[in-house]
Structure formats: structure tokens, C-alpha cells
Design a protein around this motif. Structure first.
Motif, PDB file in Angstrom:
ATOM      1  N   GLY A 184      22.687  46.970  11.469  1.00 16.34           N
ATOM      2  CA  GLY A 184      21.938  45.829  11.969  1.00 16.34           C
ATOM      3  C   GLY A 184      20.659  45.598  11.189  1.00 16.34           C
ATOM      4  O   GLY A 184      20.297  44.458  10.870  1.00 16.34           O
ATOM      5  N   ALA A 185      19.958  46.687  10.852  1.00 16.25           N
ATOM      6  CA  ALA A 185      18.701  46.554  10.116  1.00 16.25           C
ATOM      7  C   ALA A 185      18.934  46.049   8.694  1.00 16.25           C
ATOM      8  O   ALA A 185      18.162  45.237   8.183  1.00 16.25           O
ATOM      9  CB  ALA A 185      17.972  47.897  10.098  1.00 16.25           C
ATOM     10  N   LEU A 186      19.997  46.526   8.056  1.00 24.65           N
ATOM     11  CA  LEU A 186      20.308  46.048   6.699  1.00 24.65           C
ATOM     12  C   LEU A 186      20.619  44.556   6.695  1.00 24.65           C
ATOM     13  O   LEU A 186      20.115  43.804   5.856  1.00 24.65           O
ATOM     14  CB  LEU A 186      21.506  46.819   6.139  1.00 24.65           C
ATOM     15  N   SER A 187      21.453  44.144   7.636  1.00 25.58           N
ATOM     16  CA  SER A 187      21.851  42.741   7.689  1.00 25.58           C
ATOM     17  C   SER A 187      20.660  41.843   8.018  1.00 25.58           C
ATOM     18  O   SER A 187      20.455  40.804   7.390  1.00 25.58           O
ATOM     19  CB  SER A 187      22.954  42.564   8.739  1.00 25.58           C
ATOM     20  N   GLY A 188      19.858  42.249   8.998  1.00 30.33           N
ATOM     21  CA  GLY A 188      18.683  41.454   9.359  1.00 30.33           C
ATOM     22  C   GLY A 188      17.641  41.435   8.262  1.00 30.33           C
ATOM     23  O   GLY A 188      17.001  40.402   8.004  1.00 30.33           O
ATOM     24  N   THR A 189      17.451  42.568   7.597  1.00 35.01           N
ATOM     25  CA  THR A 189      16.461  42.641   6.520  1.00 35.01           C
ATOM     26  C   THR A 189      16.858  41.761   5.343  1.00 35.01           C
ATOM     27  O   THR A 189      15.996  41.196   4.659  1.00 35.01           O
ATOM     28  CB  THR A 189      16.283  44.101   6.067  1.00 35.01           C
TER      29      THR A 189
END
Length: 252
Positions: A184-189
Motif C-alpha cells: 500500500g505504501a509503495l503504490s500510494g507513494t
């Protein structure tokens, strides 16, 4: 970074490593502690969750506490929607969403305190793989990814209570939450990078303290009674939900 903010980041990392829930505190902590705008605090916090998630995943995997048959459909759902959530966050102030999310998290926390849910959540084994289970986890992942990208709170704050409410064991839910956090953090970042809202220096400083906390938290959760861990998750869900309610009310 002040000593006070460093200690807050350490404590947040401890919560994330121990119960998967705690990241919802970081955007506000960064904003209040440094004076950056809340949207920049969300984006910066989300970047740190890439590295805390990796640390948590390694710590849980070493202890054999990640069930990859659960992680795969959940993370697919997260990856599909987190970018959209982060992009939407740049366009909207969403007090109604904060209040809705708060109600969902509080309800999940209250449900996991129920005796029947507690027995399932502390069971030694997960339910047998089925197509229905796969679809449920993918749907839970999609909701988690969008909300994570939108609010910058990290995926486990939603994925852990959702998995517990669906009857999965508490340790497996927390372990999968670490993997969810990375995806989730990779995609949002990826979305936030194009928007230029990340404070990289602050992310590096905060992330270092969070990782130390995550490692300590992961070691702690493997040494406590699972019933106690389940109750702690439920209590933190309720606290997190109340925090979202206050934030949503303040936006109106």
C-alpha cells in the motif's frame, strides 16, 4: 527532528510491529511536530511505511508468522487501489470519509472483543482456502489500499481489524498486515512522488526510529498471550476510530 518527535516515532513503530496498528498517528505527529501541512505529513508518513513494512515483514517471516496464501489476495487488492487513494487525497478534503472509516474501525474493534470472534481470532489455523475467501480478502485489500493512500495512515489499521472480523487468527492478521503495509505504501507513494508532497529528509529521520520500534514490537507480540494481543488490537481499533471521528469532525 526534536527528541519528542523521535520518541513518538519510536512508539508508533512499536505499535505497528506489535499489533499492526499505530501508523494512523504518524501524519498528525509529523504535521504538529514540524509544522508541515497535513497533506505533506500524510505523504511523508506513507513513504516511511515502505521501510517499516519491510522490517516488519522480515521480522514476522523469520518467525514463520506470515501466511502467504492470505497475503497474496489481500496485497493484490491493495496494489490495485492505493494509487487511486493517494491521487484522490490531493483533490479532496474528506471529513465524511474520515467519519465513515472511524465507524468501520470502531465496529471492527468491538466485534473482535466478542467471545465468538475471539475464539476464531486466536485459533491456531486459518480457514481452508476457498474462492469465497480469496474474493473476501481481495475486497478487503482494495478497501484497505484506497483508504491507506487517501489518508496516509498505513494499511494495517484497516486490514488487521477486517481480517479479525472475518475470523482469521490474530498473529496471522498482524503478520499479513506488515506485507500489506509495504504494498500500500509503495503504490500510494508512487502517486505522491508525482505530486511533490514528500519531505524526504523528515521521512528518513522518522523512518529510522519507526524501524527500531517495529523490530522491538514484532519480538514482543511473539512472546505474549494471543488473547491479550487480540484484546490490544481491539482496543487500539476503538482508539483509532475515535481519533478519526475527531479528525473528521474538525474538518467540518
Amino acid at each position: 527532528m526534536t527528541i519528542q518527535l523521535a520518541l513518538v516515532c519510536l512508539a508508533i513503530g512499536l505499535l505497528v510491529g506489535a499489533v499492526g496498528i499505530g501508523g494512523m498517528l504518524l501524519p498528525s505527529a509529523l504535521s504538529v511536530g514540524t509544522g508541515i501541512a497535513i497533506h505533506q505529513g500524510m505523504a511523508t508518513a506513507l513513504l516511511t511505511f515502505v521501510f517499516t513494512g519491510l522490517a516488519g515483514t522480515l521480522a514476522f517471516q523469520r518467525r514463520g508468522s506470515i501466511d502467504w496464501t492470505l497475503a497474496r489476495p489481500l496485497t493484490l487488492g491493495v496494489a490495485a487501489t492505493a494509487w487511486a487513494g493517494a491521487w484522490t487525497s490531493s483533490l479532496l478534503d474528506a471529513p465524511a470519509l474520515s467519519l465513515t472509516l472511524a465507524a468501520l474501525i470502531v465496529a471492527a474493534g468491538l466485534y473482535t472483543l466478542h467471545d465468538g470472534a475471539a475464539k476464531r481470532a486466536t485459533a491456531a489455523a486459518t480457514p481452508a482456502p476457498t474462492r469465497r475467501r480469496w474474493l473476501l480478502l481481495a475486497a478487503a485489500g482494495a478497501a484497505t489500499g484506497f483508504v491507506s493512500g487517501l489518508t496516509g495512515v498505513g494499511g494495517p489499521v484497516l486490514s488487521v481489524p477486517l481480517m479479525l472480523a472475518l475470523g482469521f487468527p490474530v498473529l496471522a492478521s498482524i503478520g499479513v498486515g506488515q506485507v500489506v503495509q509495504v504494498v500500500g505504501a509503495l503504490s500510494g507513494t508512487a502517486a505522491n512522488l508525482s505530486l511533490g508532497t514528500i519531505d524526504f529528509e523528515l521521512a528518513a529521520q522518522a523512518g529510522a526510529f519507526e524501524i527500531a520500534g517495529v523490530v522491538a514490537g514484532a519480538a514482543l507480540i511473539h512472546r505474549v498471550d494471543l488473547r491479550l494481543a487480540q484484546r490490544c488490537v481491539a482496543a487500539l481499533c476503538i482508539v483509532a476510530g475515535m481519533a478519526f471521528m475527531l479528525r473528521g469532525a474538525a474538518l467540518y
